[in-house]
Design a protein around this motif. Structure first.
Motif, PDB file in Angstrom:
ATOM      1  N   GLY A 241      40.019  68.027  59.244  1.00  0.00           N
ATOM      2  CA  GLY A 241      40.190  66.576  59.281  1.00  0.00           C
ATOM      3  C   GLY A 241      39.372  65.821  58.243  1.00  0.00           C
ATOM      4  N   PHE A 242      38.647  66.576  57.396  1.00  0.00           N
ATOM      5  CA  PHE A 242      37.774  65.919  56.427  1.00  0.00           C
ATOM      6  C   PHE A 242      36.903  64.876  57.156  1.00  0.00           C
ATOM      7  CE2 PHE A 242      41.808  67.003  54.070  1.00  0.00           C
ATOM      8  CZ  PHE A 242      41.345  68.253  53.674  1.00  0.00           C
ATOM      9  N   VAL A 243      36.766  63.669  56.638  1.00  0.00           N
ATOM     10  CA  VAL A 243      35.910  62.686  57.315  1.00  0.00           C
ATOM     11  C   VAL A 243      36.749  61.575  57.956  1.00  0.00           C
ATOM     12  CG1 VAL A 243      34.146  60.900  56.919  1.00  0.00           C
ATOM     13  CG2 VAL A 243      33.886  63.193  55.916  1.00  0.00           C
ATOM     14  N   MET A 244      37.673  61.025  57.194  1.00  0.00           N
ATOM     15  CA  MET A 244      38.466  59.881  57.666  1.00  0.00           C
ATOM     16  C   MET A 244      39.159  60.190  58.994  1.00  0.00           C
ATOM     17  SD  MET A 244      41.565  58.057  55.504  1.00  0.00           S
ATOM     18  CE  MET A 244      40.801  58.563  53.955  1.00  0.00           C
ATOM     19  N   ASN A 245      39.839  61.325  59.055  1.00  0.00           N
ATOM     20  CA  ASN A 245      40.586  61.631  60.263  1.00  0.00           C
ATOM     21  C   ASN A 245      39.699  62.049  61.434  1.00  0.00           C
ATOM     22  OD1 ASN A 245      43.105  60.910  59.349  1.00  0.00           O
ATOM     23  ND2 ASN A 245      43.566  62.944  58.526  1.00  0.00           N
ATOM     24  N   ARG A 246      38.507  62.515  61.134  1.00  0.00           N
ATOM     25  CA  ARG A 246      37.574  62.799  62.235  1.00  0.00           C
ATOM     26  C   ARG A 246      37.098  61.497  62.875  1.00  0.00           C
ATOM     27  NH1 ARG A 246      35.629  68.284  62.099  1.00  0.00           N
ATOM     28  NH2 ARG A 246      33.810  67.751  63.348  1.00  0.00           N
ATOM     29  N   LEU A 247      36.751  60.509  62.036  1.00  0.00           N
ATOM     30  CA  LEU A 247      36.320  59.218  62.587  1.00  0.00           C
ATOM     31  C   LEU A 247      37.464  58.573  63.369  1.00  0.00           C
ATOM     32  CD1 LEU A 247      34.302  57.759  59.559  1.00  0.00           C
ATOM     33  CD2 LEU A 247      33.423  59.015  61.526  1.00  0.00           C
ATOM     34  N   GLN A 248      38.666  58.665  62.822  1.00  0.00           N
ATOM     35  CA  GLN A 248      39.821  58.092  63.512  1.00  0.00           C
ATOM     36  C   GLN A 248      40.061  58.798  64.850  1.00  0.00           C
ATOM     37  OE1 GLN A 248      43.732  56.335  62.027  1.00  0.00           O
ATOM     38  NE2 GLN A 248      44.097  58.519  61.888  1.00  0.00           N
ATOM     39  N   THR A 249      39.934  60.113  64.843  1.00  0.00           N
ATOM     40  CA  THR A 249      40.145  60.877  66.071  1.00  0.00           C
ATOM     41  C   THR A 249      39.122  60.503  67.138  1.00  0.00           C
ATOM     42  OG1 THR A 249      41.169  62.716  64.906  1.00  0.00           O
ATOM     43  CG2 THR A 249      40.157  63.217  67.026  1.00  0.00           C
TER      44      THR A 249
ATOM     45  N   VAL B   6      34.271  55.326  53.252  1.00  0.00           N
ATOM     46  CA  VAL B   6      35.481  55.741  53.971  1.00  0.00           C
ATOM     47  C   VAL B   6      35.875  54.676  54.989  1.00  0.00           C
ATOM     48  CG1 VAL B   6      36.408  57.397  55.648  1.00  0.00           C
ATOM     49  CG2 VAL B   6      35.169  58.222  53.635  1.00  0.00           C
TER      50      VAL B   6
ATOM     51  N   LEU C 277      39.817  53.037  57.040  1.00  0.00           N
ATOM     52  CA  LEU C 277      40.019  52.760  58.467  1.00  0.00           C
ATOM     53  C   LEU C 277      39.718  51.320  58.857  1.00  0.00           C
ATOM     54  CD1 LEU C 277      38.288  55.992  59.805  1.00  0.00           C
ATOM     55  CD2 LEU C 277      40.751  55.558  59.747  1.00  0.00           C
TER      56      LEU C 277
ATOM     57  N   TRP D 211      41.953  48.564  60.891  1.00  0.00           N
ATOM     58  CA  TRP D 211      41.505  48.132  62.221  1.00  0.00           C
ATOM     59  C   TRP D 211      41.140  46.642  62.253  1.00  0.00           C
ATOM     60  CZ3 TRP D 211      38.155  53.146  62.979  1.00  0.00           C
ATOM     61  CH2 TRP D 211      38.977  54.162  63.488  1.00  0.00           C
TER      62      TRP D 211
ATOM     63  N   TYR E 202      44.995  65.772  67.074  1.00  0.00           N
ATOM     64  CA  TYR E 202      43.900  64.946  67.596  1.00  0.00           C
ATOM     65  C   TYR E 202      43.117  65.690  68.674  1.00  0.00           C
ATOM     66  CZ  TYR E 202      45.402  60.556  65.364  1.00  0.00           C
ATOM     67  OH  TYR E 202      45.701  59.565  64.465  1.00  0.00           O
TER      68      TYR E 202
ATOM     69  N   MET F  60      41.082  68.555  67.157  1.00  0.00           N
ATOM     70  CA  MET F  60      39.942  68.030  66.401  1.00  0.00           C
ATOM     71  C   MET F  60      38.906  67.414  67.339  1.00  0.00           C
ATOM     72  SD  MET F  60      40.078  65.517  63.103  1.00  0.00           S
ATOM     73  CE  MET F  60      41.610  66.260  62.550  1.00  0.00           C
TER      74      MET F  60
ATOM     75  N   LEU G  81      34.477  67.680  67.452  1.00  0.00           N
ATOM     76  CA  LEU G  81      33.646  66.559  66.980  1.00  0.00           C
ATOM     77  C   LEU G  81      32.207  66.673  67.472  1.00  0.00           C
ATOM     78  CD1 LEU G  81      36.124  63.536  67.379  1.00  0.00           C
ATOM     79  CD2 LEU G  81      35.637  64.887  65.331  1.00  0.00           C
TER      80      LEU G  81
END
Lengths: 313, 313
Positions: free
Chosen positions: A183-191, B214, B219, B223, B251, B254, B258
């Motif tokens: 998820g790199f970084v962006m998608n981890r924060l989004q998740t 990022v 994001l 948002w 999701y 992942m 986290l």
């Protein structure tokens, strides 16, 4: 300068707009016949919309720099940078990169828009893997400028710097993701946000529309202007470490109580879908998407102004 | 209409601005002598700044509606709504609410700006607890309009509706947090992001300034305009359930990976502090805070325009 854009879905078209806006020539190619040609008109429309809010000076000239290529080799000819945006599938990407590496001019960097697959899973066997790298954009790339440049273990630092330089030169904001991580970084924060949000709806803590309101009328406003670390730094008298000393125990205790690792509950998903249809009926979705895109353009324009020297930053 | 604002720190002052902007008279009181009087000038300055970007029509008239009271009983006299914003400490809040309930006019709702302590921990023994409720604002309240109205088990639905009505009437965006849960909703979402962000820095995945980039260049832009559920709904051809079917497994997988439940590592905190001081030296922090507040005003002004009927929504 010329960019080769491979794959002309939403992401590929956004890349074409970003390069054309910056004065580059752009060659489009898509494996589906006719797709590249039909992408030209949506690129032209988007450039016109951006010009209307001051994001592009000469949209007709920019649009005229974009052309569709019939053959892949033609799209790669005389390029200075190539960006792949084909479907998110390791086998497809591996096959495409084999072709790109064979036909792109020597030494030209080839970026991949992979949003979740790390480079090692589809680039390691490519002969020219040293010049092939994940460069994951936000969606759409021309309105959300971050690009996650995510090297694989074999990449030289100088090559990473070179790719970041190309991206920064067209007005994108490259960041380096230093480890191959899901998820790199962006998608981890989004998740993290999405999973907690689904968990709160599942427990009946908040209605879905109210959860969206919390984001767009509080946290999102702040995060459009500064990231979480700067936010914390400015919210304690003596900076970030002071903030961490004051409030860190609350974050860590709450973190253990969050729902981000839980499975999504079907009843929660249905509750969210029902709420969305009350807020935006199916027939109004298209109009709302156009509103979103125009609003993003206005927001980008405002941020450009705020972040210019006269904007006080 | 008159609001009694109890506690005149940043939050209390923001409430005063929000009520005065909406045409209410406002009485300020603070337990520290002189604090309420000195709050008047910062309220006046903020109203002037907001007028400059079209957020207040007549700032002088609004400022003239705010007065400082010498005594608590005087601040509560003839009020139609009271908002407490004293320090985040259950004992302090319990003591203050005892006084507020004794002196506020019968039937007037009393909201608490508690950001993490649930109502049951400081309101349950108050004789008039039926009219005392958590109404947690974002910070600052006059620029981030969400208010989390978080009833305790004893509250009547009609009272919750009444409090939301008052808040909506002054232009805030009330949402109902239906269960007493640590951090309500806003701070849980924020914690999810912050803890993952700290974990990524701790592992050397990304530099702190890049993590902030990022957020503010991808994001956060999205948002600021729409919450996570609407974002997902508009990003799949057949809406939210379609999105969940396509991407839900990513999701959830992942989510299990986290770092939001982990302790913060000291070396990561130091790395973030060092990065922040490179980006914004100590001497520039004050200027950056003023930039942030002006930028939030401009953003709120843009959103008002985009969300008006002529803005296409």
């Amino acid at each position: 300068m010329r960019a080769g854009i491979i794959g002309t879905g939403l992401i590929g078209r956004g890349w074409a707009i970003a390069f054309a806006r910056a004065g580059w020539d752009v060659s489009l190619w898509d494996r589906e016949p006719g797709a590249a040609v039909s992408a030209l008109s949506s690129v032209k429309t988007a450039l016109g919309d951006m010009a209307a809010v001051g994001l592009v000076a000469n949209p007709d000239a920019a649009a005229s720099r974009v052309r569709a290529a019939d053959r892949l080799a033609e799209a790669l000819q005389d390029t200075d940078y190539v960006q792949e945006s084909v479907p998110e599938d390791a086998d497809i990407k591996r096959g495409v990169f084999g072709l790109l590496d064979r036909h792109a001019p020597d030494g030209v960097p080839i970026g991949s828009s992979s949003s979740s697959i790390v480079g090692s899973r589809f680039l390691s066997e490519i002969p020219g893997r040293d010049r092939c790298i994940v460069a994951h954009p936000a969606n759409p790339p021309h309105l959300m400028p971050v690009v996650e440049v995510a090297p694989s273990p074999w990449h030289a630092d100088a090559f990473v710097v070179e790719v970041c330089g190309v991206l920064a030169s067209i007005g994108q904001v490259p960041v380096v993701v230093r480890k191959e991580i899901e998820g790199f970084v962006m998608n981890r924060l989004q998740t993290a946000v999405v999973n907690e949000a689904v968990g709160l709806v599942a427990r009946g803590v908040i209605d879905p529309a109210d959860l969206d309101a919390v984001m767009k009328h509080s946290l999102g406003l702040r995060w459009a202007l500064m990231g979480p670390f700067e936010t914390m730094d400015l919210n304690a008298p003596d900076g970030f470490l002071d903030y961490a000393a004051r409030y860190g125990h609350l974050y860590q205790a709450m973190g253990r109580d969050l729902h981000v690792g839980e499975a999504w509950q079907d009843h929660a998903l249905q509750t969210i879908e029902d709420s969305r249809r009350r807020e935006t009926p199916r027939a109004a979705v298209g109009e709302r998407m156009r509103w979103r895109d125009r609003a993003l353009m206005r927001l980008m324009s405002l941020k450009n102004e705020l972040e210019s020297p006269a904007g006080g930053n």
